[in-house]
Write a protein that holds these residues in place. Structure first.
Motif, mmCIF file in Angstrom:
data_model
loop_
_atom_site.group_PDB
_atom_site.id
_atom_site.type_symbol
_atom_site.label_atom_id
_atom_site.label_comp_id
_atom_site.label_asym_id
_atom_site.label_seq_id
_atom_site.Cartn_x
_atom_site.Cartn_y
_atom_site.Cartn_z
ATOM 1 N N GLU A 332 -6.957 -4.370 -2.926
ATOM 2 C CA GLU A 332 -7.671 -3.388 -3.826
ATOM 3 C C GLU A 332 -6.330 -2.322 -3.907
ATOM 4 N N LEU A 333 -5.527 -1.896 -5.375
ATOM 5 C CA LEU A 333 -4.862 -1.246 -5.941
ATOM 6 C C LEU A 333 -5.595 0.193 -6.387
ATOM 7 N N ASN A 334 -4.258 1.447 -6.165
ATOM 8 C CA ASN A 334 -4.841 2.212 -6.508
ATOM 9 C C ASN A 334 -4.465 2.873 -8.137
ATOM 10 N N THR A 335 -5.567 3.579 -8.382
ATOM 11 C CA THR A 335 -5.128 4.076 -10.244
ATOM 12 C C THR A 335 -4.443 4.942 -10.507
ATOM 13 N N PRO A 336 -3.523 4.383 -11.185
ATOM 14 C CA PRO A 336 -2.336 5.231 -11.952
ATOM 15 C C PRO A 336 -2.882 7.057 -12.890
ATOM 16 N N ASP A 337 -2.412 8.153 -12.098
ATOM 17 C CA ASP A 337 -3.031 8.987 -12.291
ATOM 18 C C ASP A 337 -1.911 9.773 -13.868
ATOM 19 N N PRO A 338 -2.508 9.846 -15.290
ATOM 20 C CA PRO A 338 -0.989 9.804 -16.369
ATOM 21 C C PRO A 338 -0.905 11.141 -16.143
ATOM 22 N N ALA A 339 -1.927 12.259 -14.997
ATOM 23 C CA ALA A 339 -1.129 13.666 -16.092
ATOM 24 C C ALA A 339 -0.156 14.321 -14.838
ATOM 25 N N SER A 340 0.130 13.130 -14.260
ATOM 26 C CA SER A 340 0.753 13.502 -12.978
ATOM 27 C C SER A 340 1.991 12.421 -13.494
ATOM 28 N N PHE A 341 2.401 12.153 -14.610
ATOM 29 C CA PHE A 341 3.431 10.559 -14.640
ATOM 30 C C PHE A 341 4.985 11.580 -14.787
ATOM 31 N N TYR A 342 5.075 12.390 -16.341
ATOM 32 C CA TYR A 342 5.972 14.044 -16.509
ATOM 33 C C TYR A 342 5.924 14.861 -15.355
ATOM 34 N N THR A 343 5.556 15.486 -14.106
ATOM 35 C CA THR A 343 5.546 16.487 -14.459
ATOM 36 C C THR A 343 6.652 16.794 -12.892
ATOM 37 N N GLN A 344 6.543 17.694 -12.521
ATOM 38 C CA GLN A 344 8.132 17.844 -11.782
ATOM 39 C C GLN A 344 8.128 17.993 -10.197
ATOM 40 N N ASP A 345 7.042 17.264 -9.665
ATOM 41 C CA ASP A 345 6.662 17.814 -8.373
ATOM 42 C C ASP A 345 6.537 16.470 -7.776
ATOM 43 N N GLU A 346 6.189 16.682 -6.419
ATOM 44 C CA GLU A 346 6.120 15.146 -5.392
ATOM 45 C C GLU A 346 4.728 14.521 -5.509
ATOM 46 N N THR A 347 3.917 15.591 -6.405
ATOM 47 C CA THR A 347 2.203 14.929 -6.447
ATOM 48 C C THR A 347 2.126 13.985 -7.659
ATOM 49 N N GLY A 348 1.791 12.480 -7.502
ATOM 50 C CA GLY A 348 2.008 11.960 -8.469
ATOM 51 C C GLY A 348 2.734 10.929 -8.360
ATOM 52 N N TYR A 349 3.588 11.462 -7.440
ATOM 53 C CA TYR A 349 4.821 10.457 -7.637
ATOM 54 C C TYR A 349 5.260 9.692 -6.121
ATOM 55 N N LEU A 350 5.079 10.966 -4.953
ATOM 56 C CA LEU A 350 5.738 10.141 -4.019
ATOM 57 C C LEU A 350 4.386 9.576 -2.703
ATOM 58 N N ASP A 351 2.839 10.264 -3.449
ATOM 59 C CA ASP A 351 1.722 10.793 -2.060
ATOM 60 C C ASP A 351 0.979 9.353 -2.782
ATOM 61 N N TYR A 352 1.427 8.353 -3.535
ATOM 62 C CA TYR A 352 0.304 7.014 -3.223
ATOM 63 C C TYR A 352 0.351 6.732 -2.409
ATOM 64 N N PRO A 353 -0.720 6.118 -1.607
ATOM 65 C CA PRO A 353 -0.991 5.515 -0.449
ATOM 66 C C PRO A 353 -0.574 4.499 -0.297
ATOM 67 N N ALA A 354 0.098 3.915 0.557
ATOM 68 C CA ALA A 354 0.051 2.735 0.599
ATOM 69 C C ALA A 354 -0.414 1.414 1.469
ATOM 70 N N LEU A 355 -0.596 0.129 1.686
ATOM 71 C CA LEU A 355 -1.952 -0.584 3.015
ATOM 72 C C LEU A 355 -1.095 0.668 4.040
ATOM 73 N N GLN A 356 -2.651 0.347 5.105
ATOM 74 C CA GLN A 356 -2.606 0.781 6.294
ATOM 75 C C GLN A 356 -3.046 -0.539 6.737
ATOM 76 N N CYS A 357 -1.629 -1.045 8.012
ATOM 77 C CA CYS A 357 -1.271 -2.556 8.781
ATOM 78 C C CYS A 357 -1.632 -1.723 10.059
ATOM 79 N N ASP A 358 -2.787 -2.474 10.423
ATOM 80 C CA ASP A 358 -3.554 -2.983 11.917
ATOM 81 C C ASP A 358 -2.395 -3.015 12.422
#
Length: 358
Positions: A332-358
């Protein structure tokens, strides 16, 4: 072949054909210098076959948006070095996109001086500046001497990119910025050697390509075009004819690749004269990258049909730092958040989760 197949681009063997498209993110908050957030952002996405960075200014006169990075000061080069070193440590490859916005700017960015363009044609609409929204102005038409100076800026930017450790550069000739403004007859009404015929309108691009190839190597140089694009108030009387010629002309340079943006929904809604990818594929004989709202399935089909050799993903890579693994495992794919595309902090930039590997 499919998106997960390896590919040779220039002198590099890339692990897959899932490329990261250039995306402005507005995180360079101090002197247009890449920062630690950007190091993490690009490193998270190092599994891309190739990362193409966000558009990066070749000079102060090329600036048109707040908080966008440059490649024209020593501090900026040092900032980018941290990015390239970290991406390479993760096994990734990364090209820097060279950018001059031309008329898509405002005197607020240039100490009151006008933006520049091939012709004195004002774009419709307004632009965001550090002082808020401003209406576009009529730009200063470049003299031939000023055009030569900008070519020199592209050379300097390409050399600085190599000093910063990039694997190559992409010349941004798309999306209504300066090179695109020269290519289209809707924005280029010159009567000298840079205007009129498509051969003349392509001269600026070709001079830049020749100069950058000479500076860093044709196998480390790519070009991006948007033949069907209407973004930034762009239009052309016969884009199929004109861009077929431009793509054919680019065959002379033995580039690392040509990167084509397909007509997007917004382009079609704004009356785009759509140029089919197949027509451009027939014209260009080298490595061709397709971009523009692709899915995994459509990307695979495009490669199997021989219409492109790789696909660049934008918003999907923004929201899915491990996009190749998600495609490989049909996750499954994460959904992009357009509200954070052009902001200046880490939200919507570094916090999209990667897959959890067992």
């Amino acid at each position: 072949m499919d998106l997960l197949s390896p590919i040779d681009v220039g002198e590099y063997r890339l692990n897959n054909r899932i490329f990261m498209a250039p995306m402005t993110r507005c995180r360079s908050v101090h002197n247009n210098v890449p920062n630690e957030m950007m190091v993490q952002y690009y490193t998270q996405r190092a599994s891309a076959g190739l990362i193409i960075t966000e558009a990066t200014q070749i000079s102060t006169k090329g600036i048109g948006y707040p908080y966008t990075p440059g490649i024209h000061t020593a501090e900026q080069v040092e900032g980018w070095k941290k990015v390239t070193q970290s991406v390479h440590a993760k096994g990734g490859r990364i090209f820097l996109q060279l950018w001059h916005v031309g008329r898509i700017s405002h005197p607020a960015f240039h100490n009151g001086e006008l933006p520049v363009a091939p012709s004195a044609i004002k774009p419709s609409g307004s632009i965001y500046t550090y002082e808020g929204m401003k209406e576009f102005v009529t730009p200063h038409p470049l003299s031939t001497g000023e055009i030569k100076n900008i070519v020199e800026d592209y050379i300097a930017g390409a050399k600085n990119a190599m000093e910063a450790g990039f694997d190559g550069v992409e010349i941004h000739g798309a999306n209504g910025y300066l090179i695109d403004q020269f290519l289209r007859d809707g924005t280029n009404q010159r009567t000298d050697e840079y205007g009129g015929s498509v051969e003349n309108r392509a001269r600026f691009l070709c001079e830049i390509v020749e100069a950058v190839c000479a500076a860093v190597g044709s196998n480390k140089t790519g070009v991006r075009l948007s033949p069907s694009g209407t973004f930034n108030d762009m239009k052309d009387s016969d884009p199929q004819k004109h861009f077929s010629y431009i793509c054919e002309r680019l065959n002379r340079y033995n580039l690392a690749y040509l990167h084509i943006i397909d007509a997007l929904e917004g382009d079609i809604r704004h009356g785009a004269n759509v140029v089919e990818l197949r027509i451009l594929r027939d014209a260009y004989k080298g490595i061709l990258i397709a971009n523009g709202g692709y899915t995994f399935e459509r990307g695979n089909q495009t490669i199997r049909d021989g219409l492109a050799d790789a696909v660049a993903f934008g918003a999907l890579f923004l929201a899915n730092p491990d996009l190749p693994e998600r495609f490989k495992t049909h996750s499954e794919l994460n959904t992009p958040d357009p509200a954070s595309f052009y902001t200046q902090d880490e939200t919507g930039y570094l916090d999209y989760p990667a897959l959890q590997c067992d």
